[in-house]
Design a protein around this motif. Structure first.
Motif, PDB file in Angstrom:
ATOM      1  N   ALA A  68     -49.388  37.175 -81.253  1.00  9.80           N
ATOM      2  CA  ALA A  68     -49.812  35.992 -82.011  1.00  9.80           C
ATOM      3  C   ALA A  68     -51.023  36.349 -82.871  1.00  9.80           C
ATOM      4  O   ALA A  68     -51.093  35.986 -84.050  1.00  9.80           O
ATOM      5  N   HIS A  69     -51.950  37.073 -82.282  1.00  7.12           N
ATOM      6  CA  HIS A  69     -53.144  37.504 -83.016  1.00  7.12           C
ATOM      7  C   HIS A  69     -52.764  38.467 -84.143  1.00  7.12           C
ATOM      8  O   HIS A  69     -53.295  38.377 -85.258  1.00  7.12           O
ATOM      9  N   GLU A  70     -51.836  39.370 -83.876  1.00  9.52           N
ATOM     10  CA  GLU A  70     -51.392  40.330 -84.892  1.00  9.52           C
ATOM     11  C   GLU A  70     -50.762  39.610 -86.091  1.00  9.52           C
ATOM     12  O   GLU A  70     -51.028  39.960 -87.243  1.00  9.52           O
ATOM     13  N   GLU A  71     -49.951  38.589 -85.820  1.00 12.42           N
ATOM     14  CA  GLU A  71     -49.334  37.821 -86.916  1.00 12.42           C
ATOM     15  C   GLU A  71     -50.391  37.086 -87.734  1.00 12.42           C
ATOM     16  O   GLU A  71     -50.295  37.005 -88.958  1.00 12.42           O
ATOM     17  N   ARG A  72     -51.420  36.587 -87.062  1.00  7.29           N
ATOM     18  CA  ARG A  72     -52.514  35.947 -87.800  1.00  7.29           C
ATOM     19  C   ARG A  72     -53.213  36.965 -88.687  1.00  7.29           C
ATOM     20  O   ARG A  72     -53.588  36.666 -89.827  1.00  7.29           O
ATOM     21  N   ASN A  73     -53.386  38.183 -88.190  1.00  7.42           N
ATOM     22  CA  ASN A  73     -53.988  39.237 -89.006  1.00  7.42           C
ATOM     23  C   ASN A  73     -53.127  39.545 -90.233  1.00  7.42           C
ATOM     24  O   ASN A  73     -53.654  39.811 -91.314  1.00  7.42           O
ATOM     25  N   HIS A  74     -51.810  39.497 -90.077  1.00  5.97           N
ATOM     26  CA  HIS A  74     -50.920  39.709 -91.217  1.00  5.97           C
ATOM     27  C   HIS A  74     -51.140  38.608 -92.253  1.00  5.97           C
ATOM     28  O   HIS A  74     -51.182  38.879 -93.462  1.00  5.97           O
ATOM     29  N   MET A  75     -51.260  37.378 -91.779  1.00  8.72           N
ATOM     30  CA  MET A  75     -51.528  36.253 -92.663  1.00  8.72           C
ATOM     31  C   MET A  75     -52.820  36.501 -93.452  1.00  8.72           C
ATOM     32  O   MET A  75     -52.868  36.330 -94.674  1.00  8.72           O
ATOM     33  N   MET A  76     -53.856  36.927 -92.741  1.00  9.37           N
ATOM     34  CA  MET A  76     -55.149  37.163 -93.389  1.00  9.37           C
ATOM     35  C   MET A  76     -55.078  38.324 -94.386  1.00  9.37           C
ATOM     36  O   MET A  76     -55.728  38.286 -95.434  1.00  9.37           O
ATOM     37  N   LYS A  77     -54.286  39.324 -94.081  1.00 12.09           N
ATOM     38  CA  LYS A  77     -54.146  40.475 -94.980  1.00 12.09           C
ATOM     39  C   LYS A  77     -53.560  40.010 -96.318  1.00 12.09           C
ATOM     40  O   LYS A  77     -54.019  40.426 -97.393  1.00 12.09           O
ATOM     41  N   ILE A  78     -52.558  39.154 -96.266  1.00 10.96           N
ATOM     42  CA  ILE A  78     -51.950  38.632 -97.495  1.00 10.96           C
ATOM     43  C   ILE A  78     -52.922  37.707 -98.219  1.00 10.96           C
ATOM     44  O   ILE A  78     -53.070  37.791 -99.445  1.00 10.96           O
ATOM     45  N   LEU A  79     -53.588  36.845 -97.478  1.00 11.45           N
ATOM     46  CA  LEU A  79     -54.569  35.933 -98.065  1.00 11.45           C
ATOM     47  C   LEU A  79     -55.631  36.719 -98.828  1.00 11.45           C
ATOM     48  O   LEU A  79     -55.960  36.407 -99.976  1.00 11.45           O
ATOM     49  N   GLU A  80     -56.170  37.747 -98.207  1.00 11.40           N
ATOM     50  CA  GLU A  80     -57.202  38.564 -98.855  1.00 11.40           C
ATOM     51  C   GLU A  80     -56.661  39.266-100.094  1.00 11.40           C
ATOM     52  O   GLU A  80     -57.369  39.389-101.096  1.00 11.40           O
ATOM     53  N   TYR A  81     -55.418  39.714-100.049  1.00 12.15           N
ATOM     54  CA  TYR A  81     -54.821  40.368-101.213  1.00 12.15           C
ATOM     55  C   TYR A  81     -54.734  39.389-102.391  1.00 12.15           C
ATOM     56  O   TYR A  81     -55.062  39.740-103.527  1.00 12.15           O
ATOM     57  N   ILE A  82     -54.270  38.175-102.117  1.00 16.65           N
ATOM     58  CA  ILE A  82     -54.168  37.160-103.175  1.00 16.65           C
ATOM     59  C   ILE A  82     -55.537  36.958-103.825  1.00 16.65           C
ATOM     60  O   ILE A  82     -55.652  36.924-105.061  1.00 16.65           O
ATOM     61  N   LEU A  83     -56.559  36.833-103.002  1.00 15.83           N
ATOM     62  CA  LEU A  83     -57.910  36.635-103.537  1.00 15.83           C
ATOM     63  C   LEU A  83     -58.379  37.846-104.349  1.00 15.83           C
ATOM     64  O   LEU A  83     -58.979  37.681-105.420  1.00 15.83           O
ATOM     65  N   LYS A  84     -58.088  39.047-103.866  1.00 14.63           N
ATOM     66  CA  LYS A  84     -58.485  40.261-104.593  1.00 14.63           C
ATOM     67  C   LYS A  84     -57.807  40.363-105.960  1.00 14.63           C
ATOM     68  O   LYS A  84     -58.347  40.982-106.871  1.00 14.63           O
ATOM     69  N   ARG A  85     -56.642  39.775-106.077  1.00 15.99           N
ATOM     70  CA  ARG A  85     -55.917  39.820-107.352  1.00 15.99           C
ATOM     71  C   ARG A  85     -56.292  38.649-108.259  1.00 15.99           C
ATOM     72  O   ARG A  85     -55.722  38.474-109.323  1.00 15.99           O
ATOM     73  N   GLY A  86     -57.282  37.853-107.828  1.00 17.73           N
ATOM     74  CA  GLY A  86     -57.791  36.772-108.662  1.00 17.73           C
ATOM     75  C   GLY A  86     -56.916  35.537-108.681  1.00 17.73           C
ATOM     76  O   GLY A  86     -57.085  34.666-109.531  1.00 17.73           O
ATOM     77  N   ALA A  87     -55.998  35.441-107.757  1.00 16.19           N
ATOM     78  CA  ALA A  87     -55.078  34.306-107.714  1.00 16.19           C
ATOM     79  C   ALA A  87     -55.576  33.254-106.724  1.00 16.19           C
ATOM     80  O   ALA A  87     -56.585  33.443-106.045  1.00 16.19           O
ATOM     81  N   LYS A  88     -54.854  32.176-106.653  1.00 15.92           N
ATOM     82  CA  LYS A  88     -55.241  31.047-105.810  1.00 15.92           C
ATOM     83  C   LYS A  88     -54.445  31.051-104.504  1.00 15.92           C
ATOM     84  O   LYS A  88     -53.223  31.157-104.508  1.00 15.92           O
ATOM     85  N   VAL A  89     -55.157  30.909-103.398  1.00  7.96           N
ATOM     86  CA  VAL A  89     -54.533  30.772-102.083  1.00  7.96           C
ATOM     87  C   VAL A  89     -54.252  29.294-101.842  1.00  7.96           C
ATOM     88  O   VAL A  89     -55.107  28.445-102.097  1.00  7.96           O
ATOM     89  N   GLU A  90     -53.050  29.020-101.355  1.00 10.09           N
ATOM     90  CA  GLU A  90     -52.691  27.656-100.973  1.00 10.09           C
ATOM     91  C   GLU A  90     -52.306  27.656 -99.504  1.00 10.09           C
ATOM     92  O   GLU A  90     -51.279  28.241 -99.132  1.00 10.09           O
ATOM     93  N   VAL A  91     -53.112  27.028 -98.691  1.00  4.61           N
ATOM     94  CA  VAL A  91     -52.838  26.919 -97.262  1.00  4.61           C
ATOM     95  C   VAL A  91     -52.032  25.639 -97.057  1.00  4.61           C
ATOM     96  O   VAL A  91     -52.477  24.557 -97.433  1.00  4.61           O
ATOM     97  N   THR A  92     -50.849  25.801 -96.489  1.00  2.68           N
ATOM     98  CA  THR A  92     -49.973  24.654 -96.271  1.00  2.68           C
ATOM     99  C   THR A  92     -49.685  24.493 -94.784  1.00  2.68           C
ATOM    100  O   THR A  92     -49.959  25.392 -93.986  1.00  2.68           O
ATOM    101  N   SER A  93     -49.102  23.367 -94.445  1.00  3.77           N
ATOM    102  CA  SER A  93     -48.782  23.120 -93.037  1.00  3.77           C
ATOM    103  C   SER A  93     -47.633  24.033 -92.609  1.00  3.77           C
ATOM    104  O   SER A  93     -46.833  24.480 -93.430  1.00  3.77           O
ATOM    105  N   ILE A  94     -47.587  24.280 -91.328  1.00  5.04           N
ATOM    106  CA  ILE A  94     -46.539  25.126 -90.774  1.00  5.04           C
ATOM    107  C   ILE A  94     -45.623  24.283 -89.892  1.00  5.04           C
ATOM    108  O   ILE A  94     -46.057  23.291 -89.305  1.00  5.04           O
ATOM    109  N   PRO A  95     -44.360  24.695 -89.784  1.00  2.64           N
ATOM    110  CA  PRO A  95     -43.450  23.965 -88.896  1.00  2.64           C
ATOM    111  C   PRO A  95     -43.851  24.159 -87.435  1.00  2.64           C
ATOM    112  O   PRO A  95     -44.542  25.116 -87.087  1.00  2.64           O
TER     113      PRO A  95
END
Length: 183
Positions: free
Chosen positions: A51-78
């Motif tokens: 569960a922690h590893e999957e959260r780290n994957h989420m954060m890795k993508i989030l950080e990449y989006i920010l590094k590329r100057g784009a907007k992160v959109e956090v949405t609800s999960i099922p």
């Protein structure tokens, strides 16, 4: 000046993947809580770590989006799926979730290739390798359960499986550390 280096389609696809990784984390968390309530401490620990590893994957993508100057959109999960019926069902669901995540990653990889976004394509190769690792791990655990009786595992086999997982859960090699010499 616009500093966003991601197309709207890649940005949307990566944001959708953030949600998928968060959902995967919730699934592992839910199954870990189920395993703990069933007395499977080793399996629960293994699933909590994932569960922690999957959260780290989420954060890795989030950080990449920010590094590329784009907007992160956090949405609800099922909500996570219903609790497993037994150990075999638990790891069937884990495998199925990993396969679905792989398909989602492949869609973003394909989209980045089609658009010639080589930075994103390169970034996503880590996730491609990670998904091979995750699917293989889930398949290997399912194989062990099948050998031990599948859905009809004896109490002793369940106990042994729980102990085996507890003793091996620390030995998972992160995808970035895997090479042909060190699989």
């Amino acid at each position: 000046m616009n500093t966003n280096r991601l197309s709207k389609t890649i940005e949307a696809a990566l944001n959708a993947q953030i949600t998928k990784e968060a959902h995967a984390s919730q699934i592992y968390l839910s199954f870990a809580a189920w395993a703990s309530s069933q007395g499977y401490a080793g399996i629960a620990n293994f699933l909590f770590k994932h569960a922690h590893e999957e959260r780290n994957h989420m954060m890795k993508i989030l950080e990449y989006i920010l590094k590329r100057g784009a907007k992160v959109e956090v949405t609800s999960i099922p909500n996570p799926p219903e609790n497993p019926l037994n150990l075999y069902n638990c790891f069937e669901k884990v495998f199925g979730q990993e396969v679905e995540n792989t398909k989602a990653i492949y869609k973003v990889v394909k989209k980045s290739h089609e658009e010639g976004d080589w930075a994103t394509w390169n970034f996503l190769q880590w996730f491609v390798n990670e998904q091979v690792e995750e699917e293989t791990l889930a398949m290997n655990l399912l194989d062990k359960i099948k050998i031990a009786g599948g859905e009809n595992m004896s109490n002793m086999a369940q106990y042994s499986f729980d102990r085996d997982i507890e003793n091996t859960s620390q030995e998972i090699t992160p995808a970035q550390d895997v090479t042909t010499a060190n699989p």
